[in-house]
Enzyme design. Sequence first.
Site, short mmCIF file in Angstrom:
data_model
loop_
_atom_site.label_atom_id
_atom_site.label_comp_id
_atom_site.label_asym_id
_atom_site.label_seq_id
_atom_site.Cartn_x
_atom_site.Cartn_y
_atom_site.Cartn_z
N ASP A 169 -12.82 -8.95 3.69
CA ASP A 169 -12.89 -9.21 5.12
C ASP A 169 -14.33 -9.24 5.59
O ASP A 169 -14.72 -10.10 6.41
CB ASP A 169 -12.11 -8.14 5.89
CG ASP A 169 -10.61 -8.36 5.85
OD1 ASP A 169 -10.19 -9.50 5.54
OD2 ASP A 169 -9.86 -7.40 6.13
N ARG B 128 0.10 -8.39 -4.11
CA ARG B 128 1.02 -7.27 -4.29
C ARG B 128 2.45 -7.68 -3.93
O ARG B 128 2.70 -8.23 -2.87
CB ARG B 128 0.59 -6.08 -3.41
CG ARG B 128 1.37 -4.81 -3.70
CD ARG B 128 0.77 -3.63 -2.95
NE ARG B 128 -0.62 -3.41 -3.32
CZ ARG B 128 -1.01 -2.77 -4.41
NH1 ARG B 128 -0.10 -2.30 -5.25
NH2 ARG B 128 -2.28 -2.61 -4.67
N ASP C 153 -13.04 -3.14 3.85
CA ASP C 153 -12.47 -4.22 3.04
C ASP C 153 -13.57 -5.22 2.71
O ASP C 153 -14.07 -5.93 3.59
CB ASP C 153 -11.34 -4.92 3.82
CG ASP C 153 -10.59 -5.92 2.96
OD1 ASP C 153 -11.23 -6.90 2.50
OD2 ASP C 153 -9.39 -5.75 2.76
N THR D 135 8.19 -4.33 -5.26
CA THR D 135 7.81 -3.41 -6.34
C THR D 135 6.47 -2.73 -6.08
O THR D 135 6.15 -1.73 -6.71
CB THR D 135 7.71 -4.16 -7.67
OG1 THR D 135 6.61 -5.09 -7.62
CG2 THR D 135 9.00 -4.92 -7.97
#
Length: 208
Positions: free
Chosen positions: A202, A103, A199, A107
Site C-alpha cells: 500500500d 489467501r 503495509d 482455508t
Amino acid sequence: MSEVCILNHSLLTHKITLLRDETTDVRDFRQLLHEVSTLICYEATKDLPLVDKTVKTPICETVGKVMKNQPVLVPILRAGLGMMEPFINVIPAAKVGHIGLARNHETLEPEEYYCNLPADISEREVILLDPMLATGGSGSAAIEFIKRRGAKNIRFACIIAAPVGMEVVQKDHPDVDIFVGCLDEKLNEVGYIVPGLGDAGDRLFGTL
C-alpha cells in the site's frame, strides 16, 4: 538449517528508520525501498557461484572469475516488485520470474494465482524478493511453488522480518538462506510486524 544474515550496516539502519516513518510519502518511500534493496542485494549475492574466465587486459592475459549463471529474480506480487528494479540495476542480465499469492478465504492458506518462471530455473540460483516476512505463510508457500517447478537453489531477500516468520521459513525450508535488513520484535493481533512499517504494498503503490 538455513543461514540467516541480518545486515548490520549503519546506512541501512538509517534508511529503514525513514521507511518506517508514517510521514514518508509515496515518492520517498519508493526511493528508500530502492536504496535499501540495493544494499541487501550486495549481501544476498556475495557468494553466487563463479567460474574461471581468461581475459586479456591492456597489460597481459589473466584469469578472473565470472558468475556461472545469471540468477533468477522472483518478486512476490505485489510488494516484491519494489525490490526488483534495484536488484536488476546491480545484476542487469538476471532473468526474472513472477509469483502471485492470495489467501483462500475459507482455508486461510496462501494459494498461487499466477506463476511465470524461466524454463531453466533448475540450473540457476533463485532470489525470492518480498519486503516483509511476517507470518512466513506466503514466503514459505512461494518457495514451495517455485521448488515444484524445479528450482533447487533458492535464497530469500527481505527488508523487515518478524521472528515467527523467520522460524516458519527455516522450519519448512531448511535449505533456503534468508537475507534481511532488520529483525523486528513480533507480530500484532492482526498479523502486522511490530514496529514494522505498515503495509509495504500500500505504501509503495499509494493505495492506503
